[in-house]
Design an enzyme around this catalytic site. Structure first.
Site, mmCIF file in Angstrom:
data_model
loop_
_atom_site.group_PDB
_atom_site.id
_atom_site.type_symbol
_atom_site.label_atom_id
_atom_site.label_comp_id
_atom_site.label_asym_id
_atom_site.label_seq_id
_atom_site.Cartn_x
_atom_site.Cartn_y
_atom_site.Cartn_z
ATOM 1 C CB SER A 492 27.554 79.886 -44.647
ATOM 2 O OG SER A 492 27.957 80.051 -43.310
ATOM 3 C CG ASP A 578 29.470 72.795 -41.683
ATOM 4 O OD1 ASP A 578 30.114 73.365 -40.788
ATOM 5 O OD2 ASP A 578 28.718 73.397 -42.466
ATOM 6 C CG HIS A 610 31.040 76.000 -43.461
ATOM 7 N ND1 HIS A 610 29.734 75.709 -43.117
ATOM 8 C CD2 HIS A 610 31.052 77.342 -43.667
ATOM 9 C CE1 HIS A 610 29.014 76.822 -43.118
ATOM 10 N NE2 HIS A 610 29.791 77.820 -43.462
#
Length: 633
Positions: A492, A578, A610
């Site tokens: 991320s 995602d 994610h």
């Protein structure tokens, strides 16, 4: 003779046990503990244990009760009669629940019934997809009905294209009964389409059963209002962030009392995770990050008395306090983790300041392992601040040897790096594979004051990147670190950090791994589903040419612009579902690396979001992660 031989054999056996370390297979056999509450009679803790099965690619869940003072757990088939049902009104007359309701036309066949095989989707605004799900015109709505057989439910958001519980993660904690059973309070962001995507303005609404009217209890606040809860004396309490569009704002504890709203944590330099009232209504206990851990705090509620509001830290230690389950006498029941141990249930005696572990779901497993050692280290940053850096050492660490070392870059970007336990980014597992892990509490981490937390916004490639380099450079000076074998990993925002560092690291690192990372800030702005996030953290849109802050995010702080300097092997991992950091980010990065001639690999999970949640996919993830490190480091 047999007795003489038995002793060395026994010692060898014990030695072998002590040398066992965490493996990906073992990690995904651990039971995952989730507390459900304290039983109605106050005698037991009710909890569930979910255990993944890699072979079956699914998880099995069992339910247990455990005496509040400790003892042996007992498996139960169901828990509905053990716990107080919060969905039943206090007077017992009504039940509240939620269902998904079709509100909007989205599909081609909604508009053209005669074309029923059409699979087109038609949108007039953003919020057309969220997290990992496309918007099909269905919304979560809260219903209530009489508590009797055959009763008909009443939709208290009838016709509204808004969600309660909130998507994607909201549950029945998003709605509660008033103590007098006359109203239902619920959390909702009453915005739709593009307005929804650019705002964080959730509110707490109150629906009156008698009049059918709804009022907004938090209308004046423009940020998040969540987690409604009534105190034992009937005062509505909730968590509040002030600024619209800022998802990582300071979270304060608000009490509505005698016509006023009292902020119990306004003058405290921290942010609240979640809370629970004391049984007498005089104190609130809450969890908050502090200096690389999550601890238990208390704050007094003064009411009308002229008493100073004081926030006090209750617990200390190298662990995280997580769930707040409830009270039993002088004990508060919680869950705890640390980097070597998954969550277990503990009680903490508020008078004696003593801990007692109650559940032991994974204790036998951990007792058979040689565990990693976690050390605190404080590093001076380039702007003269002291930064906490967690250093995780391999099991059976030998300071006379040299170890390959990984810089771990945390996501968020504004989430705390504490004594967490992850089933993917598991620092114990990395250490068990022979790597030292360096995990800095860089700018943007909660638990070091609001200023430290906020400094990362609009400065993604600035001081925070210097913080990373300060951390790895400082630890790399140790004799036991092989400075020629440094790696950098993260997901991320941590993935962004990896992509960015790949262009500026000056050959510090020998390999990189980025999972669901932001590679191109401009295309990220154009495809992420929660636009409020990029608006806040990037400072605006890429087309705002007169916005110097935003333009810096799309040029100087854009990893894509540094690809010409990439010269180090990189593993790129991407989830196909995602929508937070969409698939194109990983594709762009891999394509650039390949066309630049940089050794690279693309690990694509079409059905993961994610995160990586399916057991077999998780095993592949871990296998490829460590295979790449062995190949390149």
């Amino acid at each position: 003779m047999k007795k003489i031989l038995l002793i060395p054999l026994l010692m060898m056996s014990l030695n072998a046990m002590a040398q066992n370390v965490m493996t990906p297979e073992l990690l995904w056999k651990l039971g995952r503990v989730t507390p459900l509450g304290i039983s109605k009679d106050g005698k037991n803790i009710v909890y569930k244990v979910t255990t993944p099965s890699v072979q079956e690619n699914k998880s099995d869940t069992k339910f247990y009760i455990l005496p509040v003072n400790g003892g042996n757990p007992t498996e139960v088939k169901e828990t509905k009669d053990l716990l107080k049902d919060k969905n039943i009104s206090p007077d017992g007359k009504y039940i509240v629940y939620n269902e998904e309701v079709k509100i909007e036309k989205i599909h081609g066949k909604d508009f053209y019934p005669e074309l029923e095989k059409s699979d087109v989707q038609i949108y007039d605004g953003l919020n057309y997809r969220h997290w990992d799900t496309w918007n099909e015109g269905k919304y979560n709505h809260v219903f209530y009905k009489e508590n009797k057989e055959g009763a008909t439910g009443i939709d208290i958001l009838k016709g509204e294209n808004f969600d309660s519980p909130q998507k994607p993660f909201g549950g029945n904690e998003d709605y509660i009964w008033s103590p007098d059973s006359k109203s239902i309070l619920y959390v909702s962001k009453k915005k739709s389409g593009t307005e929804y995507a650019v705002s964080t303005n959730t509110n707490i609404f109150e629906y009156n059963l008698e009049t059918g009217k709804t009022s907004n209890r938090t209308e004046e606040n423009l940020g998040y209002d969540i987690a409604p809860q009534f105190s034992p004396t009937g005062n509505l309490t909730w968590l509040q962030m002030k600024r619209d569009g800022y998802e990582a704002d300071k979270n304060d504890l608000i009490v509505s009392f005698k016509g006023m709203k009292m902020n119990l944590t306004a003058n405290w330099d921290g942010t609240v995770d979640h809370f629970i009232w004391s049984s007498d209504g005089k104190k609130v206990y809450f969890v908050a990050p502090i200096d690389g851990t999550k601890q238990l705090f208390e704050v007094n509620f003064p009411g009308l008395a002229k008493i100073v509001i004081t926030v006090r830290q209750i617990t200390t230690g190298e662990f995280d306090v997580n769930d707040l389950v409830g009270f039993s006498g002088d004990n508060i029941i919680v869950t705890r983790t640390d980097m070597n141990h998954a969550a277990e249930i503990f009680s903490y005696n508020l008078k004696k300041s003593t801990w007692k572990q109650l559940s032991n779901v994974n204790t036998a497993t951990y007792n058979s392992l040689a565990l990693s050692k976690t050390e605190r280290r404080y590093v001076t940053t380039t702007d003269g601040k002291k930064m906490l850096v967690w250093v995780v050492l391999p099991p059976n660490f030998d300071a006379t040897k040299k170890y390959p070392t990984l810089l771990y870059c945390q996501g968020g970007p504004q989430s705390p790096l504490t004594q967490f336990y992850s089933y993917r980014w598991n620092l114990q597992l990395m250490a068990a594979n022979g790597y030292i892990v360096v995990a800095p509490n860089r700018r943007g981490m909660q638990g070091h004051g609001v200023e430290w937390n906020e400094q990362i916004s609009k400065d993604w490639g600035g001081q925070v990147i210097d913080d990373y380099l300060s951390a790895i450079d400082d630890v790399a000076k140790e004799k036991y670190v092989d400075a020629t074998r440094l790696g950098c990993v993260g997901a991320s925002y941590g993935g962004y950090s990896v992509f960015y560092l790949a262009g500026i690291h000056n050959n510090r690192f020998k390999t990189f791994i980025a999972h669901d990372g932001i590679f191109n800030t401009q295309s990220m702005y154009g495809t992420t589903e929660e636009v409020f996030f990029t608006n806040w953290d990037f400072g605006g849109a890429y087309w705002e040419k007169d916005n110097a802050v935003a333009q810096k995010a799309y040029t100087t702080f854009n990893p894509m612009t540094l690809v010409e300097k990439w010269n180090t092997p990189i593993l790129i991992i991407q989830g196909g579902k995602d929508f937070r950091v969409p698939t194109g980010q990983g594709q762009e990065a891999f394509q650039a690396a390949q066309l630049r001639g940089v050794k690279s690999r693309f690990l694509y999970f079409p059905e993961e979001n994610h995160w990586v949640l399916k057991p077999q996919n998780a095993q592949v993830w871990q296998s490829e992660f460590f295979k790449w490190l062995k190949e390149t480091l």
